[in-house]
Design a protein around this motif. Structure first.
Motif, PDB file in Angstrom:
ATOM      1  N   ILE A   1       0.840  -1.188  -0.058  1.00 12.07           N
ATOM      2  CA  ILE A   1      -0.099  -0.155   0.077  1.00 12.07           C
ATOM      3  C   ILE A   1       0.810   1.114   0.023  1.00 12.07           C
ATOM      4  O   ILE A   1       1.928   1.407   1.019  1.00 12.07           O
ATOM      5  CB  ILE A   1      -1.046  -0.086   1.057  1.00 12.07           C
ATOM      6  CG1 ILE A   1      -1.927  -1.135   1.099  1.00 12.07           C
ATOM      7  CG2 ILE A   1      -1.800   1.363   1.373  1.00 12.07           C
ATOM      8  CD1 ILE A   1      -2.598  -1.340  -0.098  1.00 12.07           C
ATOM      9  N   ALA A   2       0.889   1.959  -0.929  1.00  8.21           N
ATOM     10  CA  ALA A   2       1.559   3.420  -1.346  1.00  8.21           C
ATOM     11  C   ALA A   2       1.013   4.378  -0.603  1.00  8.21           C
ATOM     12  O   ALA A   2       1.679   5.192  -0.149  1.00  8.21           O
ATOM     13  CB  ALA A   2       1.928   3.545  -2.629  1.00  8.21           C
ATOM     14  N   GLU A   3      -0.349   4.718  -0.540  1.00 13.10           N
ATOM     15  CA  GLU A   3      -0.915   5.937   0.022  1.00 13.10           C
ATOM     16  C   GLU A   3      -2.310   5.512   0.724  1.00 13.10           C
ATOM     17  O   GLU A   3      -2.985   4.477   0.190  1.00 13.10           O
ATOM     18  CB  GLU A   3      -1.329   6.730  -0.986  1.00 13.10           C
ATOM     19  CG  GLU A   3      -1.786   8.091  -0.643  1.00 13.10           C
ATOM     20  CD  GLU A   3      -2.000   8.866  -1.788  1.00 13.10           C
ATOM     21  OE1 GLU A   3      -2.018  10.085  -1.581  1.00 13.10           O
ATOM     22  OE2 GLU A   3      -2.254   8.559  -2.849  1.00 13.10           O
TER      23      GLU A   3
ATOM     24  N   GLY B   1       4.353  -3.473   6.409  1.00 12.94           N
ATOM     25  CA  GLY B   1       5.000  -4.807   6.589  1.00 12.94           C
ATOM     26  C   GLY B   1       3.787  -5.491   7.265  1.00 12.94           C
ATOM     27  O   GLY B   1       4.166  -6.808   7.272  1.00 12.94           O
ATOM     28  N   GLN B   2       2.515  -5.185   7.466  1.00 13.46           N
ATOM     29  CA  GLN B   2       1.338  -6.173   8.040  1.00 13.46           C
ATOM     30  C   GLN B   2       0.564  -6.656   6.682  1.00 13.46           C
ATOM     31  O   GLN B   2       0.172  -5.484   6.018  1.00 13.46           O
ATOM     32  CB  GLN B   2       0.828  -5.309   9.093  1.00 13.46           C
ATOM     33  CG  GLN B   2       1.873  -5.175  10.290  1.00 13.46           C
ATOM     34  CD  GLN B   2       2.224  -6.340  11.045  1.00 13.46           C
ATOM     35  OE1 GLN B   2       1.700  -7.424  11.163  1.00 13.46           O
ATOM     36  NE2 GLN B   2       3.467  -6.316  11.482  1.00 13.46           N
ATOM     37  N   ALA B   3      -0.072  -7.543   6.866  1.00  6.53           N
ATOM     38  CA  ALA B   3      -1.153  -8.085   6.078  1.00  6.53           C
ATOM     39  C   ALA B   3      -2.330  -7.148   6.153  1.00  6.53           C
ATOM     40  O   ALA B   3      -2.710  -6.676   7.205  1.00  6.53           O
ATOM     41  CB  ALA B   3      -1.579  -9.435   6.189  1.00  6.53           C
ATOM     42  N   LEU B   4      -3.083  -6.700   4.879  1.00  4.18           N
ATOM     43  CA  LEU B   4      -4.048  -5.649   5.090  1.00  4.18           C
ATOM     44  C   LEU B   4      -5.355  -6.474   5.570  1.00  4.18           C
ATOM     45  O   LEU B   4      -5.690  -7.390   4.932  1.00  4.18           O
ATOM     46  CB  LEU B   4      -4.382  -5.043   3.676  1.00  4.18           C
ATOM     47  CG  LEU B   4      -5.150  -3.846   3.559  1.00  4.18           C
ATOM     48  CD1 LEU B   4      -4.389  -2.604   4.016  1.00  4.18           C
ATOM     49  CD2 LEU B   4      -5.338  -3.518   2.016  1.00  4.18           C
ATOM     50  N   ALA B   5      -5.916  -5.954   6.866  1.00  4.50           N
ATOM     51  CA  ALA B   5      -7.198  -6.784   7.242  1.00  4.50           C
ATOM     52  C   ALA B   5      -8.231  -6.285   6.544  1.00  4.50           C
ATOM     53  O   ALA B   5      -8.407  -5.266   6.040  1.00  4.50           O
ATOM     54  CB  ALA B   5      -7.146  -6.300   8.783  1.00  4.50           C
ATOM     55  N   VAL B   6      -9.374  -7.241   6.334  1.00  5.84           N
ATOM     56  CA  VAL B   6     -10.403  -6.841   5.864  1.00  5.84           C
ATOM     57  C   VAL B   6     -11.765  -7.310   7.145  1.00  5.84           C
ATOM     58  O   VAL B   6     -11.701  -8.226   7.536  1.00  5.84           O
ATOM     59  CB  VAL B   6     -10.854  -7.659   4.636  1.00  5.84           C
ATOM     60  CG1 VAL B   6     -12.277  -7.305   4.175  1.00  5.84           C
ATOM     61  CG2 VAL B   6      -9.685  -7.359   3.697  1.00  5.84           C
ATOM     62  N   ILE B   7     -12.373  -6.129   7.525  1.00  6.03           N
ATOM     63  CA  ILE B   7     -13.474  -6.530   8.585  1.00  6.03           C
ATOM     64  C   ILE B   7     -14.865  -6.239   8.073  1.00  6.03           C
ATOM     65  O   ILE B   7     -15.116  -5.123   7.466  1.00  6.03           O
ATOM     66  CB  ILE B   7     -13.021  -5.190   9.439  1.00  6.03           C
ATOM     67  CG1 ILE B   7     -11.693  -5.034  10.081  1.00  6.03           C
ATOM     68  CG2 ILE B   7     -13.933  -5.437  10.582  1.00  6.03           C
ATOM     69  CD1 ILE B   7     -11.111  -6.372  10.765  1.00  6.03           C
ATOM     70  N   GLY B   8     -15.587  -7.099   8.448  1.00  5.17           N
ATOM     71  CA  GLY B   8     -17.215  -7.022   8.219  1.00  5.17           C
ATOM     72  C   GLY B   8     -17.440  -7.525   6.862  1.00  5.17           C
ATOM     73  O   GLY B   8     -16.595  -8.147   6.251  1.00  5.17           O
ATOM     74  N   ASP B   9     -18.687  -7.327   6.711  1.00  6.75           N
ATOM     75  CA  ASP B   9     -19.305  -8.108   5.392  1.00  6.75           C
ATOM     76  C   ASP B   9     -19.481  -7.167   4.429  1.00  6.75           C
ATOM     77  O   ASP B   9     -20.190  -7.290   3.474  1.00  6.75           O
ATOM     78  CB  ASP B   9     -20.646  -8.884   5.735  1.00  6.75           C
ATOM     79  CG  ASP B   9     -20.402  -9.908   6.886  1.00  6.75           C
ATOM     80  OD1 ASP B   9     -19.230 -10.617   6.790  1.00  6.75           O
ATOM     81  OD2 ASP B   9     -21.154 -10.286   7.650  1.00  6.75           O
TER      82      ASP B   9
END
Length: 770
Positions: free
Chosen positions: A114-116, A187-195
């Motif tokens: 993620i750059a921005e 450096g962390q995996a991008l979390a995805v929250i909710g439906d």
């Protein structure tokens, strides 16, 4: 459990960012207050230049401080995480402008960084180094938050909606737009929250005021909101597609893009006062008020207000373009009234000069040969009367060979006659200054109206029309219906307003007396604000006009609205399938006349975000009857809750049926109140509006009764539709009105049938069966 831990962690991260934003806002408020105090200190410097500079500085700081304070609550709502862009160009808000990702943004193994990250809010906020903490939702950099889809994500990997109250983040909902990419942030995996943010927003309970959709605008809606303002933007969309919300957000966007251009004001025209009340909080929540006027069709004429409804056949007459001819005749014919004098006597050169009834009729005919508004013809009437008296006096024969002497004699004659009180009294009675209300009251006289409507309206229609104004007094005050307002506006143009001598201002009067009043910057700021508010109330011409539910405007109403946008750009929003006007072709012609030859850009909204599929399927059966072949909007969600059908008591005398209806409506409304957390709308035929209000008394403010024509644009968690057949039979457009009633519910729908509905064994009325 892992998901809860991720949600908590992501919520804490957004809370930390929100804390930083509030800290920066507090710094900005401190700066604005310092400017205010510093500017006020300049009042000790007595030069006019210093005072002017102080006033300008106070004004600018005051506007800045007021905006910061008003936007301080719940203004951060979104976030997008983006890939590296194809170029490194930044906009004024510090964000990269590139829409498409760089070729190497995603590696061959499907991973990316993620750059921005951009946070989206109601106003833009920069940190001390001028880097964006918050991007204004209307800025170009915020467009991907709304435009990006899984099919066309651009640079966006994750879109997040942030729910907050005050300074506290309540939760987040994410949409992953590039599921094929394994993205990392710091450096962390991008979390995805909710439906998904949209489904979460659609499922929330409604109140009695519309909430802005700034956090959940969808791609096709955003295209309309950000469309160039030039000329005319035409938007069509079925129930639940967000037409009204899009129109209001477009007003806020246009002001953001070009505030100077729209300093002339934006007018939003709504069909009913209920819809105005429902929507009026949206623009302040978007940071825009003062420059936008939201008016119901019954409130567009200054000094008149109407929310009543005529019987359908009378409303049809009042909206018909033929009324222009009737009103033109009435505006001129109302000059003659029971007290109109039939003889004019004056004394000139010691002799009495007289004009009889026949001569006066000829003078009036000559005066009315002009094309000016009736009230502005009064000077012409004066001149023609003097001409007729001069000719009748024979004074012209006294000096036939001396033109200069004749001119002097004529001038003296006019002065002598005009100075007589009897002449002025006669002129006031013979050519009175008319008001639109007074002419409308004169039209209540069926005999006079029949003369004015001859060869325009059938005699049977004239009687019904005249009877609708029977409650007006001689000056035209009394109950008005919504269609009457367009007639008053037409009469305003036909009559004209005589020029008035300008009254000196209080400051001018004080100056004449040699009194100098000392005022403060606050005094002058208040005066400017009050003057702006007064001008907004009196304004009849706007820089941009937005017409909501445009399909319902009658030809006469289009003429009224068109006068308020002669030099304007336009946004016209509607749905022919929801039209309650019985002659849409006439209305389209009047609309085209109002819009002129301006180029048009067309959009269509195709997704129904309001109704669950179970409700939409039922409503679509009525749409197929009302508008065969029309494609309904596509519902995007399902609740699994089928509409409920109930039947009113039958086989009893009329009084018992009414009592049974009252009990059943109240019972069904109470059931719905127990099933939803938000609002319940009870929709009845227009003739039962008052009754329905009595039936629901005492059930609380979550339930509201409304006539079928009042339901337009509104939405409720649950809707109770009473006797579809009564609603459908109200007018030739009744099936379209019923379609509107059936599409108000966001969660639950109950349909209550009577004998006229011919319900089957399951209570399903004839109109709603397959």
């Amino acid at each position: 459990m892992a998901d809860d831990t991720s949600r908590e962690r992501e919520t804490r991260a957004e809370q930390a960012h929100l804390d930083a934003v509030y800290h920066r806002l507090e710094e900005k408020i401190d700066e604005a207050e310092f400017l205010m105090n510093d500017a006020s200190q300049r009042s000790q410097v007595g030069t006019p230049g210093a005072l002017a500079e102080r006033d300008a500085q106070v004004f600018r700081a005051g506007v800045h401080l007021n905006r910061l304070n008003s936007e301080f609550e719940d203004f951060l709502f979104g976030r997008i995480d983006l890939l590296a862009g194809a170029d490194a160009t930044r906009g004024q808000d510090g964000a990269y402008l590139s829409v498409e990702p760089a070729q190497d943004a995603v590696r061959d193994d499907g991973t990316a960084d993620i750059a921005e990250t951009l946070h989206i809010g109601r106003i833009g906020v920069l940190d001390a180094d001028y880097s964006p903490l918050v991007i204004d939702w209307r800025a170009p950099a915020a467009a991907p938050f709304y435009r990006s889809t899984p099919l066309d994500p651009g640079r966006v990997v994750r879109r997040r909606v942030i729910r907050s109250k005050g300074r506290r983040v309540l939760g987040v909902e994410d949409d992953l737009l590039r599921p094929e990419v394994t993205a990392r942030l710091d450096g962390q995996a991008l979390a995805v929250i909710g439906d998904g943010a949209l489904m979460a927003a659609l499922g929330r309970a409604r109140g009695h005021a519309m909430q802005d959709i700034v956090a959940s605008i969808q791609a096709e809606q955003d295209l309309v909101i950000r469309a160039p303002a030039a000329s005319v933007t035409m938007v069509e969309g079925g129930p639940g597609t967000g037409k009204t919300a899009v129109a209001l957000h477009r007003a806020a966007y246009l002001l953001y893009q070009d505030r100077r251009r729209y300093a002339g004001g934006i007018l939003v025209v709504s069909p009913t006062p209920l819809l105005v009340s429902y929507t009026e909080g949206v623009l302040p929540s978007l940071g825009e008020e003062g420059q936008v006027a939201i008016r119901a069709l019954g409130s567009l004429v200054e000094g008149a207000e109407a929310d009543g409804y005529d019987a359908p056949e009378v409303a049809r007459l009042k909206g018909d373009a033929r009324m222009v001819r009737v009103l033109r005749n009435a505006a001129r014919g109302a000059l003659e009234h029971p007290g109109t004098p039939e003889r004019l006597r004056v004394v000139a050169y010691g002799a009495r000069v007289e004009l009889d009834a026949e001569a006066l009729r000829e003078v009036r005919r000559q005066v009315l040969g002009g094309s000016a508004p009736v009230n502005l013809m009064r000077p012409r009437a004066r001149r023609f009367l003097l001409d007729a008296l001069w000719e009748r006096s024979g004074a012209a024969a006294r000096c036939p060979d001396d033109p200069e002497l004749a001119a002097d004699v004529r001038e003296g004659f006019d002065e002598d006659v005009s100075s007589e009180p009897e002449f002025e009294e006669f002129l006031d009675a013979w050519w009175p200054e008319l008001t639109p209300r007074r002419v409308l009251a004169a039209m209540a006289d069926e005999r006079r109206l029949a003369g004015w409507a001859r060869r325009t309206l059938p005699a049977a229609q004239v009687g019904r029309l005249a009877a609708s104004w029977a409650g007006l007094d001689a000056q035209g005050y009394g109950p008005l219906s919504v269609p009457d307002i367009a007639l008053l506006d037409e009469l305003r143009v036909l009559l004209g307003t005589p020029a008035r001598p300008r009254q000196p201002t209080e400051e001018e009067l004080l100056a004449e007396l040699g009194v100098q009043e000392v005022t403060t910057a606050a005094d002058r700021s208040t005066a400017r604000r009050e003057r702006a508010e007064r001008l907004a109330e009196e304004r009849t011409d706007y820089a941009h006009v937005i017409v909501d539910e445009a399909q319902d405007l009658t030809p006469m109403q289009w003429r009224m609205v068109g006068r308020r946008g002669r030099q304007a750009t336009w946004t016209v929003v509607g749905d022919p399938a929801q039209s309650s006007w019985t002659a849409p072709e006439e209305s389209a012609t009047a609309r085209d006349e109002a819009l002129g030859n301006r180029p048009r850009r067309r959009f269509e909204l195709t997704v129904n975000y309001r109704n669950p599929a179970e409700v939409a399927v039922l409503a679509d059966r009525v749409l197929a009857l009302a508008m065969p072949g029309v494609e309904p909007p596509r519902a995007v969600r399902s609740t699994g809750l089928e509409p409920r059908f109930a039947v009113l008591p039958a086989g009893s005398p009329a009084d018992d049926v009414t009592e049974g209806m009252a009990r059943t409506v109240r019972h069904e409304a109470r059931l719905l109140l127990g099933e939803v957390d938000g609002t319940v709308g009870v929709v009845v035929a227009m003739g039962r509006r008052a009754q329905a209000g009595e039936w629901l008394a005492g059930l609380g403010d979550r339930v509201v009764a409304l006539g079928s024509l009042e339901a337009k644009g509104l939405e409720y968690d649950a809707t109770l539709v009473v006797s579809p057949a009564e609603i459908a039979d109200e007018s030739p457009a009744g099936l379209r009105v019923l379609y509107v009633a059936l599409t108000r519910a966001t969660q639950r729908l109950t349909v209550l049938s009577g004998e006229r509905d011919l319900p089957d064994a399951d209570g399903v009325p004839d109109l709603l069966r397959d």
